[in-house]
Design a protein around this motif. Structure first.
Motif, PDB file in Angstrom:
ATOM      1  N   HIS A 110      47.374  35.442  33.442  1.00 49.73           N
ATOM      2  CA  HIS A 110      46.397  35.663  34.511  1.00 49.73           C
ATOM      3  C   HIS A 110      46.268  34.334  35.250  1.00 49.73           C
ATOM      4  N   SER A 123      47.626  39.040  37.814  1.00 47.82           N
ATOM      5  CA  SER A 123      47.783  39.365  36.394  1.00 47.82           C
ATOM      6  C   SER A 123      49.151  39.994  36.167  1.00 47.82           C
ATOM      7  N   GLU A 130      49.484  42.764  38.983  1.00 49.77           N
ATOM      8  CA  GLU A 130      48.294  43.252  39.663  1.00 49.77           C
ATOM      9  C   GLU A 130      47.602  42.082  40.338  1.00 49.77           C
ATOM     10  N   HIS A 132      43.980  40.889  42.107  1.00 51.36           N
ATOM     11  CA  HIS A 132      42.563  41.206  42.220  1.00 51.36           C
ATOM     12  C   HIS A 132      41.890  40.186  43.130  1.00 51.36           C
ATOM     13  N   SER A 139      32.170  36.279  38.069  1.00 42.31           N
ATOM     14  CA  SER A 139      33.249  37.033  37.425  1.00 42.31           C
ATOM     15  C   SER A 139      33.724  36.259  36.209  1.00 42.31           C
ATOM     16  N   ASP A 144      42.411  39.152  28.237  1.00 37.55           N
ATOM     17  CA  ASP A 144      42.689  40.548  28.542  1.00 37.55           C
ATOM     18  C   ASP A 144      42.261  40.910  29.960  1.00 37.55           C
ATOM     19  N   GLU A 147      37.163  40.612  33.696  1.00 38.83           N
ATOM     20  CA  GLU A 147      36.134  41.428  33.048  1.00 38.83           C
ATOM     21  C   GLU A 147      36.716  42.269  31.913  1.00 38.83           C
ATOM     22  N   SER A 148      37.796  41.771  31.280  1.00 35.51           N
ATOM     23  CA  SER A 148      38.464  42.482  30.171  1.00 35.51           C
ATOM     24  C   SER A 148      38.916  43.880  30.569  1.00 35.51           C
ATOM     25  N   ARG A 149      39.398  44.033  31.811  1.00 35.35           N
ATOM     26  CA  ARG A 149      39.749  45.367  32.312  1.00 35.35           C
ATOM     27  C   ARG A 149      41.131  45.841  31.889  1.00 35.35           C
ATOM     28  N   THR A 150      41.992  44.933  31.419  1.00 36.18           N
ATOM     29  CA  THR A 150      43.337  45.357  31.039  1.00 36.18           C
ATOM     30  C   THR A 150      43.352  45.770  29.576  1.00 36.18           C
ATOM     31  N   GLY A 151      42.427  46.625  29.230  1.00 37.02           N
ATOM     32  CA  GLY A 151      42.265  47.029  27.833  1.00 37.02           C
ATOM     33  C   GLY A 151      43.427  47.801  27.258  1.00 37.02           C
ATOM     34  N   ARG A 160      39.841  41.317  20.561  1.00 36.57           N
ATOM     35  CA  ARG A 160      39.160  42.028  21.642  1.00 36.57           C
ATOM     36  C   ARG A 160      37.646  42.004  21.443  1.00 36.57           C
TER      37      ARG A 160
END
Length: 270
Positions: A110, A123, A130, A132, A139, A144, A147-151, A160
């Motif tokens: 990232h 990312s 990706e 963003h 933020s 990950d 905001e840990s969105r790539t779970g 995690r």
């Protein structure tokens, strides 16, 4: 687990604040921020002596920019073609988009690229990229993702859970205090109520939410937080404070010191 907190307020005299904690094996060799790259003399960053790159690069000027790197989860590059991710912040502050690189040669990452006009995060999962744009406000970027969105990416459950605890605790703490506008004077004055929070907020290194961590593997190799960087980007001014994490046990110590930035070159006529 490297972590970066980004506060973007386009109406502030200091639109971008970046608080970045670097986690690494403590025996990995590095040098504190300086001008380590002769081909980029206006760039300041810490130097990774093993691979030659950096985890955070800052370039001042009329359009200042900072680039911060975090490792990601996903598909790793083939060993025979792998490139160090440490060159990515240097590429970003030079103005070159990472989308134009041979990304399949890099392990997942990232990359935060911050300017007073806005902040973006690229990312790479090892198979897809990706991009963003961060909204105004606070933020948090972890290993990950934003905001840990790539779970969906592979990540051990205990890691995690630790990242989720860190995000929840420190987001709430930073939002509960006044946002600083650091321009001059000592780090304690400039960063105000953010500074004790950035130094760990009093949590012991073994707390699940701890920002400043220290672990020892069964083999005896230590891993944890090795440095703290705090960067403020105004439209024509940069402030960069840096501190190494020293000591062990329940209370690691971080003393922030201002980093000397290059003199901004201006055009002259005559």
């Amino acid at each position: 687990m490297c972590t970066a907190f980004v506060s973007f307020n386009p109406g502030s005299v200091v639109p971008v604040l970046l608080l970045a904690v670097r986690d690494e094996y403590t025996d990995r060799r590095w040098l504190p921020p300086g001008r380590h790259w002769p081909n980029q003399p206006d760039v300041t960053g810490g130097l990774d002596l093993d691979a030659g790159g950096t985890w955070l690069a800052v370039a001042p000027g009329a359009g200042p920019v900072a680039a911060c790197l975090l490792n990601g989860f996903g598909h790793t590059a083939l060993p025979q073609q792998r490139l160090s991710r440490g060159g990515l912040p240097l590429t970003a502050v030079s103005g070159q988009p990472v989308a134009g690189l041979q990304l399949e040669r890099f392990d997942p990452f990232h990359l935060i690229v911050a300017r007073p006009s806005g902040v973006r995060v690229a990312s790479w999962s090892g198979s897809s990229l990706e991009d963003h744009e961060l909204p105004a406000g606070l933020s948090v970027v972890l290993n990950d993702g934003v905001e840990s969105r790539t779970g969906a990416q592979p990540c051990p459950p205990h890691i995690r859970a630790t990242m989720a605890a860190r995000l929840a605790h420190f987001r709430a703490r930073l939002q509960a205090v006044a946002r600083p506008e650091p321009v001059a004077r000592s780090p304690e004055y400039a960063w105000g109520e953010w500074l004790p929070i950035a130094r760990g907020d009093g949590l012991p290194p073994d707390d699940p939410a701890a920002l400043i961590r220290r672990l020892v593997s069964p083999s005896g190799r230590a891993w944890g937080s090795v440095s703290l960087s705090m960067v403020a980007l105004a439209h024509e001014q940069v402030r960069y404070d840096f501190g190494a994490v020293s000591g062990s046990g329940p209370s690691p110590r971080i003393v922030l010191e201002p980093v000397a930035m290059p003199t901004v070159r201006t055009a002259t006529t005559g």
